[in-house]
Design a protein around this motif. Structure first.
Motif, PDB file in Angstrom:
ATOM      1  N   LEU A   1       0.943   4.097  -2.893  1.00  0.00           N
ATOM      2  CA  LEU A   1       0.673   5.506  -2.610  1.00  0.00           C
ATOM      3  C   LEU A   1       1.801   6.394  -3.118  1.00  0.00           C
ATOM      4  O   LEU A   1       1.566   7.460  -3.697  1.00  0.00           O
ATOM      5  CB  LEU A   1       0.471   5.719  -1.112  1.00  0.00           C
ATOM      6  CG  LEU A   1      -0.872   5.276  -0.534  1.00  0.00           C
ATOM      7  CD1 LEU A   1      -0.855   5.376   0.985  1.00  0.00           C
ATOM      8  CD2 LEU A   1      -2.006   6.119  -1.089  1.00  0.00           C
TER       9      LEU A   1
ATOM     10  N   LEU B   1      -5.050  11.448  -2.706  1.00  0.00           N
ATOM     11  CA  LEU B   1      -4.532  10.163  -2.238  1.00  0.00           C
ATOM     12  C   LEU B   1      -5.333   9.622  -1.054  1.00  0.00           C
ATOM     13  O   LEU B   1      -5.520   8.410  -0.925  1.00  0.00           O
ATOM     14  CB  LEU B   1      -3.061  10.312  -1.836  1.00  0.00           C
ATOM     15  CG  LEU B   1      -2.077  10.622  -2.965  1.00  0.00           C
ATOM     16  CD1 LEU B   1      -0.703  10.916  -2.412  1.00  0.00           C
ATOM     17  CD2 LEU B   1      -2.012   9.466  -3.950  1.00  0.00           C
ATOM     18  N   VAL B   2      -5.797  10.524  -0.199  1.00  0.00           N
ATOM     19  CA  VAL B   2      -6.503  10.091   1.014  1.00  0.00           C
ATOM     20  C   VAL B   2      -7.912   9.607   0.708  1.00  0.00           C
ATOM     21  O   VAL B   2      -8.397   8.635   1.300  1.00  0.00           O
ATOM     22  CB  VAL B   2      -6.542  11.246   2.035  1.00  0.00           C
ATOM     23  CG1 VAL B   2      -7.487  10.922   3.184  1.00  0.00           C
ATOM     24  CG2 VAL B   2      -5.142  11.518   2.577  1.00  0.00           C
ATOM     25  N   CYS B   3      -8.600  10.277  -0.231  1.00  0.00           N
ATOM     26  CA  CYS B   3      -9.984   9.887  -0.522  1.00  0.00           C
ATOM     27  C   CYS B   3     -10.016   8.586  -1.330  1.00  0.00           C
ATOM     28  O   CYS B   3      -8.994   8.107  -1.816  1.00  0.00           O
ATOM     29  CB  CYS B   3     -10.710  11.003  -1.282  1.00  0.00           C
ATOM     30  SG  CYS B   3     -10.254  11.122  -3.025  1.00  0.00           S
ATOM     31  N   SER B   4     -11.205   8.040  -1.489  1.00  0.00           N
ATOM     32  CA  SER B   4     -11.369   6.750  -2.175  1.00  0.00           C
ATOM     33  C   SER B   4     -11.644   6.891  -3.672  1.00  0.00           C
ATOM     34  O   SER B   4     -11.778   5.884  -4.364  1.00  0.00           O
ATOM     35  CB  SER B   4     -12.524   5.974  -1.535  1.00  0.00           C
ATOM     36  OG  SER B   4     -13.753   6.684  -1.698  1.00  0.00           O
TER      37      SER B   4
ATOM     38  N   ASP C   1      -9.135   5.184  -5.927  1.00  0.00           N
ATOM     39  CA  ASP C   1      -9.297   3.727  -5.862  1.00  0.00           C
ATOM     40  C   ASP C   1     -10.446   3.283  -6.764  1.00  0.00           C
ATOM     41  O   ASP C   1     -10.336   2.268  -7.467  1.00  0.00           O
ATOM     42  CB  ASP C   1      -9.569   3.286  -4.418  1.00  0.00           C
ATOM     43  CG  ASP C   1      -8.368   3.456  -3.525  1.00  0.00           C
ATOM     44  OD1 ASP C   1      -7.241   3.437  -4.056  1.00  0.00           O
ATOM     45  OD2 ASP C   1      -8.536   3.617  -2.308  1.00  0.00           O
TER      46      ASP C   1
ATOM     47  N   ARG D   1       1.498   9.124  -5.985  1.00  0.00           N
ATOM     48  CA  ARG D   1       1.832  10.522  -5.693  1.00  0.00           C
ATOM     49  C   ARG D   1       2.835  11.059  -6.719  1.00  0.00           C
ATOM     50  O   ARG D   1       2.707  12.200  -7.178  1.00  0.00           O
ATOM     51  CB  ARG D   1       2.397  10.643  -4.285  1.00  0.00           C
ATOM     52  CG  ARG D   1       2.702  12.081  -3.901  1.00  0.00           C
ATOM     53  CD  ARG D   1       3.073  12.213  -2.443  1.00  0.00           C
ATOM     54  NE  ARG D   1       3.237  13.622  -2.071  1.00  0.00           N
ATOM     55  CZ  ARG D   1       3.497  14.040  -0.852  1.00  0.00           C
ATOM     56  NH1 ARG D   1       3.597  13.167   0.142  1.00  0.00           N
ATOM     57  NH2 ARG D   1       3.638  15.326  -0.594  1.00  0.00           N
TER      58      ARG D   1
ATOM     59  N   LEU E   1      -2.462  15.455  -1.871  1.00  0.00           N
ATOM     60  CA  LEU E   1      -2.635  14.642  -0.657  1.00  0.00           C
ATOM     61  C   LEU E   1      -4.107  14.291  -0.444  1.00  0.00           C
ATOM     62  O   LEU E   1      -4.424  13.175  -0.016  1.00  0.00           O
ATOM     63  CB  LEU E   1      -2.090  15.393   0.560  1.00  0.00           C
ATOM     64  CG  LEU E   1      -0.572  15.489   0.673  1.00  0.00           C
ATOM     65  CD1 LEU E   1      -0.184  16.294   1.908  1.00  0.00           C
ATOM     66  CD2 LEU E   1       0.056  14.104   0.741  1.00  0.00           C
ATOM     67  N   ASP E   2      -5.006  15.227  -0.742  1.00  0.00           N
ATOM     68  CA  ASP E   2      -6.439  14.947  -0.602  1.00  0.00           C
ATOM     69  C   ASP E   2      -6.885  13.884  -1.601  1.00  0.00           C
ATOM     70  O   ASP E   2      -7.742  13.045  -1.293  1.00  0.00           O
ATOM     71  CB  ASP E   2      -7.250  16.226  -0.797  1.00  0.00           C
ATOM     72  CG  ASP E   2      -7.054  17.230   0.336  1.00  0.00           C
ATOM     73  OD1 ASP E   2      -6.668  16.786   1.438  1.00  0.00           O
ATOM     74  OD2 ASP E   2      -7.277  18.428   0.123  1.00  0.00           O
TER      75      ASP E   2
ATOM     76  N   ARG F   1       0.827  -1.205   0.000  1.00  0.00           N
ATOM     77  CA  ARG F   1       0.000   0.000   0.000  1.00  0.00           C
ATOM     78  C   ARG F   1       0.861   1.256   0.000  1.00  0.00           C
ATOM     79  O   ARG F   1       0.573   2.221  -0.716  1.00  0.00           O
ATOM     80  CB  ARG F   1      -0.915  -0.019   1.236  1.00  0.00           C
ATOM     81  CG  ARG F   1      -1.834   1.191   1.364  1.00  0.00           C
ATOM     82  CD  ARG F   1      -2.855   1.240   0.256  1.00  0.00           C
ATOM     83  NE  ARG F   1      -3.766   2.369   0.413  1.00  0.00           N
ATOM     84  CZ  ARG F   1      -4.672   2.725  -0.471  1.00  0.00           C
ATOM     85  NH1 ARG F   1      -4.799   2.038  -1.597  1.00  0.00           N
ATOM     86  NH2 ARG F   1      -5.456   3.758  -0.257  1.00  0.00           N
ATOM     87  N   LYS F   2       1.915   1.257   0.796  1.00  0.00           N
ATOM     88  CA  LYS F   2       2.807   2.406   0.850  1.00  0.00           C
ATOM     89  C   LYS F   2       3.488   2.635  -0.499  1.00  0.00           C
ATOM     90  O   LYS F   2       3.605   3.787  -0.960  1.00  0.00           O
ATOM     91  CB  LYS F   2       3.858   2.216   1.938  1.00  0.00           C
ATOM     92  CG  LYS F   2       3.320   2.287   3.347  1.00  0.00           C
ATOM     93  CD  LYS F   2       2.976   3.704   3.746  1.00  0.00           C
ATOM     94  CE  LYS F   2       4.184   4.558   3.945  1.00  0.00           C
ATOM     95  NZ  LYS F   2       3.840   5.913   4.452  1.00  0.00           N
TER      96      LYS F   2
END
Length: 403
Positions: free
Chosen positions: A127, A201-204, A207, A131, A198-199, A123-124
């Protein structure tokens, strides 16, 4: 601080380090090119430091070989350190004591699942790869993407998504617009025309978009995914069906037929008063904002959008006058159907009881958020179909029991 406290001495401005670098001007071609090359070189170095597929496979083999409890696929901290020493320098940031402690799940021996550990690393890495991929489209290098940058990113991503192979090339621009609009609507809270990486990446949302790489997705999943081909075609098809004069825009009378066709006239008028229009007509982007609002009424962004529609005088609250203004249209539709209109006083009391506002005479947006009933509250005022379902909810619930 010592220099500052000494009487008669002033701090040396030359000793203050530079903490701000002005962006080069658009007409400064040399500086712009230098900045682009520098960023590209930096991102390439970051990309080379990421684990590739072969290194991830080697990591799994190490974890599998040194697991402490093979039956449960668990590894102790001592064996974890052995894997860290054997894995190489690239894995050091992922294999720390802090990460091991965070991944523990109340194991009596203090062990960690090797599957959880491997999934964490995967996962890291994903991400970081994502990014870097998004940062390549960050023209300014400030950590955010403008609408045009997002459009370029999704347009370049299209050929890599098997689930979108069937889309005609003529529809690609509309698909990109449909996809980008969701990012802008939900993540650009200040309406600045840009979204932080960053937003994203954080939201779904990303995905959901990358889920379309899977060649086998059920029909039900596709219908629930805003970014799928069936969903995008559905939204655009509804827009074309509403556009009766085929001029590519929607007027008030055309928008009134949206959904079940029971949006109240006052609400439709408010949409055109508060949203961006062109010659009194709505374009596809504004229509997408409205669709995202009405299909996600319980979300904070949608409630804020709808509250702005209901707040006639821009006072920041709704009072009895505003509620009555919108509910009169519901009463008129009930008379048109031959049904006995519901008393406004009864509805007003029920709405205030539903929200439990701090002020007994005013309802604010924060009151709607806190109540958890914002979806129901606004639906009662703007759509006759939703109001009718709410008013007859007890009868609807009782029917299955009678059967």
């Amino acid at each position: 601080m010592n220099e500052w406290n000494n009487i008669g001495k002033k701090p040396n401005p030359k000793g203050i380090p530079q903490f701000y670098w002005r962006l080069p001007k658009e007409n400064d071609v040399l500086q712009q090119k230098l900045r682009e090359e520098t960023r590209s070189s930096f991102l390439q170095r970051r990309s080379h430091n990421l684990l590739d597929n072969n290194e991830l496979k080697a990591l799994w083999m190490l974890l599998d070989h040194y697991q402490t409890s093979p039956n449960d696929q668990l590894i102790s901290y001592s064996d974890y350190k052995v894997v860290t020493n054997l894995a190489g320098a690239k894995l050091c940031p992922y294999f720390t004591a802090n990460i091991f402690a965070r991944l523990q799940q109340n194991d009596p021996h203090g062990q960690v699942s090797i599957m959880s550990l491997f999934n964490y690393v995967m996962r890291k890495v994903w991400l970081q790869q994502t990014r870097i991929g998004l940062s390549l489209y960050d023209v300014s290098g400030q950590g955010y993407l403008r609408e045009a940058d997002l459009e370029s990113y999704i347009a370049d991503l299209l050929p890599t998504l098997p689930q979108l192979e069937g889309l005609e090339s003529s529809f690609h621009s509309f698909y990109v617009c449909t996809a980008v609009r969701k990012f802008i609507y939900f993540l650009d809270g200040l309406r600045a025309g840009r979204v932080r990486i960053l937003d994203i990446l954080v939201c779904s949302f990303l995905d959901d978009l990358l889920e379309l790489r899977d060649k086998e997705i059920s029909k039900e999943v596709q219908e629930q995914n805003w970014f799928s081909a069936p969903s995008a075609l559905r939204v655009y098809g509804q827009y074309l069906n509403l556009d009766r004069d085929h001029n590519g825009m929607l007027c008030q009378s055309e928008l009134a037929n949206y959904g079940s066709g029971t949006l109240t006239q006052p609400f439709v008028e408010r949409v055109f008063q508060t949203c961006l229009t062109y010659g009194g007509e709505m374009d596809y982007k504004t229509y997408l904002d409205l669709v995202l609002t009405l299909e996600n009424r319980s979300e904070p962004q949608a409630l804020a959008f709808l509250f702005r529609m209901l707040d006639l005088n821009d006072k920041g609250y709704l009072d009895a006058f505003v509620l009555n203004y919108f509910f009169r249209a519901i009463q008129d539709q009930m008379r048109a159907l031959g049904a006995a209109p519901v008393s406004f006083e009864d509805v007003k009391d029920e709405l205030f009881d539903m929200v439990k506002s701090k002020d007994p005479e005013h309802i604010t947006l924060n009151d709607l958020y806190a109540s958890g009933q914002g979806d129901t509250f606004v639906s009662i005022l703007i759509e006759f179909h939703r109001f009718w379902n709410y008013e007859n909810r007890e009868a609807v619930t009782a029917d299955p029991l009678q059967d």
